[in-house]
Design an enzyme around this catalytic site. Structure first.
Site, PDB file in Angstrom:
ATOM      1  CD  GLU A 143      -2.764  -1.180   2.478  1.00  0.00           C
ATOM      2  OE1 GLU A 143      -3.732  -0.407   2.540  1.00  0.00           O
ATOM      3  OE2 GLU A 143      -2.441  -1.953   3.385  1.00  0.00           O
TER       4      GLU A 143
ATOM      5  N   GLY B  16      -7.236   5.105   5.053  1.00  0.00           N
ATOM      6  CA  GLY B  16      -6.759   6.075   4.079  1.00  0.00           C
ATOM      7  C   GLY B  16      -7.036   7.506   4.510  1.00  0.00           C
TER       8      GLY B  16
END
Length: 321
Positions: free
Chosen positions: A32, A285
């Site tokens: 990620e 996020g």
């Protein structure tokens, strides 16, 4: 409809106006990494807009020089391995450096889908049935399931290496794919229906968001590439079901020992009107398009205000020790 009654004043009151030195950690070694870099840039810009002295640093297990700088707080915007699994948090705890978000034990527990699901079961929280497959137990693991199922890593985020298996011929290859990358794999009951996510900020739940994608599920491309993924606040589910999901999201957050913020992901079987927790994300996020900031903005908390709240919480903990 949404049912949250979020009191934004509890987040905004008491925000310090002191100008601080803050290191933002982003990038890192996980799959990620690219998303983490985006989160880090957004966080750094938000904190700079408030007048703080911000140092945006890429960091990894073999590159810890950024932690030598004397700052008031470290803002962790690392996703996945070395960011959400408790490793960097443990280093910061040992060095007695203030940092935002959950501690190392909670991060380690939340990142491990197998252990977190065991905790959900102990807390009587609904979660899909699951099992672990290793190279030595593939045959037994496959024999225990009827399709469809979900095959995914035990410790990973952003739906990387996640498979929905509807055809038996794809079952073994899906497990092999995850085993090759991670060494073990989770096989999970597939819940048909809708995907809902509920953010936690402080000790309150943010408005639920329904995620609608044209893909088979909300995978990496649906999250970060597609332009047609929809995020809906006006959810046509019964108010009592949404309220229960909000309450249980907070129970899951607290039960894993999380603090400050998280995001709880759900699947809802509409036909049976039953909801199931998939996982708790301890460093969700933080880009301008991410789900937690969207939900916070919905109740009047801007991205800079949310970042300030998280920094203030970290510094309060430091001086409470």
């Amino acid at each position: 409809m949404t049912s949250t009654r979020f009191d934004a004043s509890r987040i905004l009151r008491g925000a310090t106006t002191q100008k601080l030195a803050i290191t933002v950690l982003a990038g890192g070694p996980s799959g990620e990494r690219d998303v983490s870099l985006q989160s880090g840039r957004t966080v750094a810009a938000s904190l700079e807009s408030l007048g703080h002295n911000v140092y945006l640093e890429d960091i990894g297990p073999d590159s810890l020089g950024a932690l030598a700088r004397n700052v008031d707080c470290v803002f962790i915007a690392l996703h996945g391995r070395f960011g959400e699994d408790g490793d960097v948090q443990e280093i910061l705890e040992r060095r007695k450096i203030a940092f935002i978000g959950s501690g190392s034990d909670a991060c380690s527990l939340a990142m491990n889908k197998y252990l977190s699901k065991k905790k959900f079961a102990a807390l009587d929280l609904p979660t899909p049935r699951y099992d672990i497959a290793t190279r030595d137990t593939i045959r037994e693991a496959m024999a225990a399931w009827s399709l469809p199922v979900v095959v995914k890593p035990v410790k990973e985020g952003s739906s990387l290496h996640c498979h929905i298996v509807r055809d038996f011929e794809r079952f073994r290859p899906a497990i092999d794919d995850v085993l090759a990358a991670y060494g073990d794999a989770m096989v999970e009951e597939y819940i048909p229906g809708r995907e809902i996510t509920i953010g936690i900020l402080g000790d309150q739940t943010l408005p639920p968001i329904e995620i609608r994608t044209k893909r088979e599920f909300y995978n990496y491309d649906a999250k970060y590439v597609d332009e047609d993924t929809e995020y809906v606040f006006d959810i046509d589910l019964p108010a009592d079901l949404l309220e229960r999901m909000e309450r249980l999201s907070l129970e899951a957050h607290n039960g894993l020992g999380c603090r400050d913020f998280s995001r709880v992901d759900w699947r809802v079987d509409v036909d049976r009107q039953e909801a199931y927790i998939l996982e708790v994300n301890v460093v969700p996020g933080l880009t301008s398009h991410s789900l937690l900031p969207k939900a916070a903005a919905k109740v009047g908390v801007s991205m800079p205000q949310m970042c300030q709240f998280l920094v203030d919480a970290a510094i309060r903990r430091k001086f409470a020790r």
